[in-house]
Motif scaffolding. Structure first.
Motif, short mmCIF file in Angstrom:
data_model
loop_
_atom_site.label_atom_id
_atom_site.label_comp_id
_atom_site.label_asym_id
_atom_site.label_seq_id
_atom_site.Cartn_x
_atom_site.Cartn_y
_atom_site.Cartn_z
N ARG A 1 91.61 56.59 18.83
CA ARG A 1 92.64 56.87 19.84
C ARG A 1 92.23 56.29 21.20
O ARG A 1 93.04 55.67 21.90
N GLN A 2 90.96 56.48 21.56
CA GLN A 2 90.48 55.93 22.83
C GLN A 2 90.53 54.40 22.81
O GLN A 2 90.91 53.77 23.80
N TYR A 3 90.14 53.83 21.69
CA TYR A 3 90.16 52.37 21.56
C TYR A 3 91.57 51.83 21.82
O TYR A 3 91.77 50.88 22.59
N LYS A 4 92.55 52.46 21.17
CA LYS A 4 93.94 52.02 21.34
C LYS A 4 94.40 52.22 22.78
O LYS A 4 95.17 51.40 23.32
N HIS A 5 93.93 53.29 23.38
CA HIS A 5 94.29 53.57 24.78
C HIS A 5 93.75 52.47 25.70
O HIS A 5 94.46 51.96 26.58
N PHE A 6 92.49 52.08 25.47
CA PHE A 6 91.89 51.02 26.28
C PHE A 6 92.60 49.69 26.06
O PHE A 6 92.87 48.94 27.02
N GLU A 7 92.90 49.39 24.81
CA GLU A 7 93.61 48.15 24.49
C GLU A 7 94.98 48.11 25.18
O GLU A 7 95.41 47.07 25.67
N GLY A 8 95.63 49.28 25.19
CA GLY A 8 96.94 49.36 25.85
C GLY A 8 96.84 49.11 27.34
O GLY A 8 97.68 48.40 27.93
N LEU A 9 95.81 49.68 27.97
CA LEU A 9 95.61 49.46 29.40
C LEU A 9 95.32 47.99 29.71
O LEU A 9 95.82 47.43 30.70
N ILE A 10 94.52 47.36 28.85
CA ILE A 10 94.21 45.94 29.04
C ILE A 10 95.49 45.11 28.95
O ILE A 10 95.75 44.22 29.77
N ALA A 11 96.31 45.42 27.94
CA ALA A 11 97.54 44.66 27.74
C ALA A 11 98.50 44.82 28.92
O ALA A 11 99.17 43.86 29.33
N ARG A 12 98.54 46.03 29.48
CA ARG A 12 99.49 46.28 30.57
C ARG A 12 98.96 45.86 31.94
O ARG A 12 99.71 45.38 32.78
N CYS A 13 97.66 46.08 32.15
CA CYS A 13 97.10 45.81 33.48
C CYS A 13 96.48 44.41 33.61
O CYS A 13 96.27 43.93 34.72
N TYR A 14 96.19 43.79 32.47
CA TYR A 14 95.59 42.45 32.50
C TYR A 14 96.37 41.53 31.56
O TYR A 14 95.79 40.91 30.66
#
Length: 368
Positions: free
Chosen positions: A330-343
Motif C-alpha cells: 500500500r505504501q509503495y503504491k502511495h509513493f508511486e502515485g505521488l511520484i506520478a502526480r508531483c513529478y
C-alpha cells in the motif's frame, strides 16, 4: 477417575445400607412416632429392644431415624471425602474443576432419590468444600496474573497467564460439557478473561525490550484464536474485543515498523504531502528546492532492492507478516502515485517493483 470411582461405589453402598435398616427394623410400621431420640441412643441394640418390646420408638420420623443410624455407621465418610478432595487439590488445583462436576452430579442424583437422606446431606456438605476449592483456584489464577513480573532485559512474547488461560479453558470445556454446573464455569470465565485483558495491558505498558504494540498484538491474537477455537458462548463479546485490540495494535505496529526500512523515503514524501497540504499544486512540488527531482532520485537511490529486503527481514514476525506485506505494498503504491502526480514526465521510479516485494516476502517467510 479415583474420585468418580469412590463416589460411584459409595452411592449404592449407602442406599443398600439404608434399605437394609428400613427393612430390618420394619421402620415403615412406625411412621407416626413422635418422640425424639438422641444420636447416642440410636444404635442397633436399643432399636431391637424397643421393637421387640412393642414400645414406640422415640424418633420424630422414620427418615430421621434412618439418617441418625446412617450417621452412626458412616460418620467417617464426610471427613474422608474431604481428605481426598484436599489431596486432589494439593496435587493440582485444576482438579477442582473435575471434582465440582462429578460431585454436583452425584448430589443431584442423590437428591432426586431423597433430598433429606444421609447421602444427600453428606454429599451436599462436601460439595460446599469442592466449590470453595474451585473459587480459590480462580482467585489464585487472577492473583498470579497480577503478580507477573517481566524482566527488563527480556523480550516479551505470549505471556504465561495467557497460555495458562488457554490451558484452563481447554480443560474446563472438556470437563464441563453438558454439566449441571455450567453457570459456575461461565462466571469464572468472566472473572478470568477480565483479569487477562487488564494484565496484558499492564505488562505491555511496562515492557521495555518489546514495543507495547507487539505485546498487545501477539497476546490478543492468541486470546482471539483461543476463544475462536473453543467457541465459549459466554465470552463472545470478549472474543470480539480481543480481535479489535489485536487488529488495532497490529495496524499501529505495522505502520510504525514500516517506517524503518524506508525511513528516509517516508520522510521525503511526508514533506511532499505537507507542501501540498499548504496549498502548493502537486505538479509544482518538484520546483521546491528540497523536493526537486534530484533530491527524489537521491533518496530513491538509497533503497535498492537488497536494502529493502534486508529491512523487511529485520521486521519479520509470523503473526503479522501478511499484514506487513499488504501495508508495504500500500505504501509503495502511495509513493508511486505521488511520484506520478508531483513529478510527471520525470521518468523517476522506485528501484524495486511490487513483484520484487512479493518475492522478498516469500523468500523471507521461507527462511524463518
Amino acid at each position: 477417575q479415583i474420585f468418580e470411582q469412590v463416589l460411584s461405589e459409595l452411592e449404592p453402598l449407602c442406599l443398600a445400607e439404608q434399605d437394609f435398616i428400613s427393612k430390618f427394623f420394619k421402620l415403615q410400621q412406625h411412621q407416626n412416632m413422635s418422640a425424639s431420640m438422641t444420636e447416642e441412643d440410636v444404635d442397633g441394640s436399643s432399636l431391637s429392644r424397643q421393637h421387640s418390646s412393642g414400645s414406640l420408638l422415640p424418633v420424630s420420623s422414620e427418615k430421621d431415624m434412618i439418617r441418625q443410624m446412617m450417621i452412626k455407621i458412616f460418620r467417617c465418610i464426610e471427613p474422608e471425602l474431604n481428605n481426598l478432595i484436599a489431596l486432589g487439590d494439593k496435587i493440582d488445583s485444576f482438579n477442582s474443576l473435575y471434582m465440582l462436576v462429578k460431585m454436583s452430579h452425584h448430589v443431584w442424583t442423590a437428591q432426586n432419590v431423597d433430598p433429606a437422606s444421609f447421602l444427600s446431606t453428606t454429599l451436599g456438605n462436601v460439595l460446599v468444600t469442592v466449590k470453595r476449592n474451585f473459587d480459590k483456584c480462580i482467585s489464585n489464577q487472577i492473583r498470579q496474573m497480577e503478580e507477573v513480573k517481566i524482566s527488563k532485559k527480556s523480550k516479551v512474547g505470549i505471556l504465561p497467564f495467557v497460555a495458562e488461560f488457554e490451558e484452563f479453558a481447554g480443560l474446563a470445556e472438556s470437563i464441563f460439557k453438558n454439566a449441571e454446573r455450567r453457570g459456575d464455569l461461565d462466571k469464572a470465565y468472566t472473572k478470568l478473561i477480565r483479569g487477562v485483558f487488564v494484565n496484558v495491558e499492564k505488562v505491555a505498558n511496562e515492557s521495555q525490550k518489546t514495543p507495547r504494540d507487539v505485546v498487545m498484538m501477539e497476546n490478543f491474537h492468541h486470546i482471539f484464536a483461543t476463544l475462536s477455537r473453543l467457541k465459549i458462548s459466554c465470552l463472545e463479546a470478549e472474543k470480539k474485543e480481543a480481535k479489535q485490540k489485536y487488529t488495532d495494535h497490529l495496524q499501529s505496529y505495522v505502520i510504525y515498523s514500516l517506517g524503518q526500512p524506508l525511513e528516509k523515503l517516508n520522510h521525503f514524501f511526508e514533506g511532499v504531502e505537507a507542501r501540498v497540504a499548504q496549498g502548493i499544486r502537486e505538479e509544482e512540488v518538484s520546483y521546491q528546492l528540497a523536493f526537486n527531482k534530484q533530491e527524489l532520485r537521491k533518496v530513491i537511490k538509497e533503497y535498492p532492492g537488497k536494502e529493502v529486503k534486508k529491512g523487511l527481514d529485520n521486521l519479520y514476525k509470523k503473526v503479522v507478516w501478511h499484514s506487513m506485506q499488504d501495508e508495504f505494498i500500500r505504501q509503495y503504491k502511495h509513493f508511486e502515485g505521488l511520484i506520478a502526480r508531483c513529478y510527471p514526465g520525470s521518468g523517476v521510479t522506485m528501484e524495486f517493483t511490487i513483484q520484487d516485494i512479493l518475492d522478498y516476502c516469500s523468500s523471507i517467510a521461507q527462511s524463518h
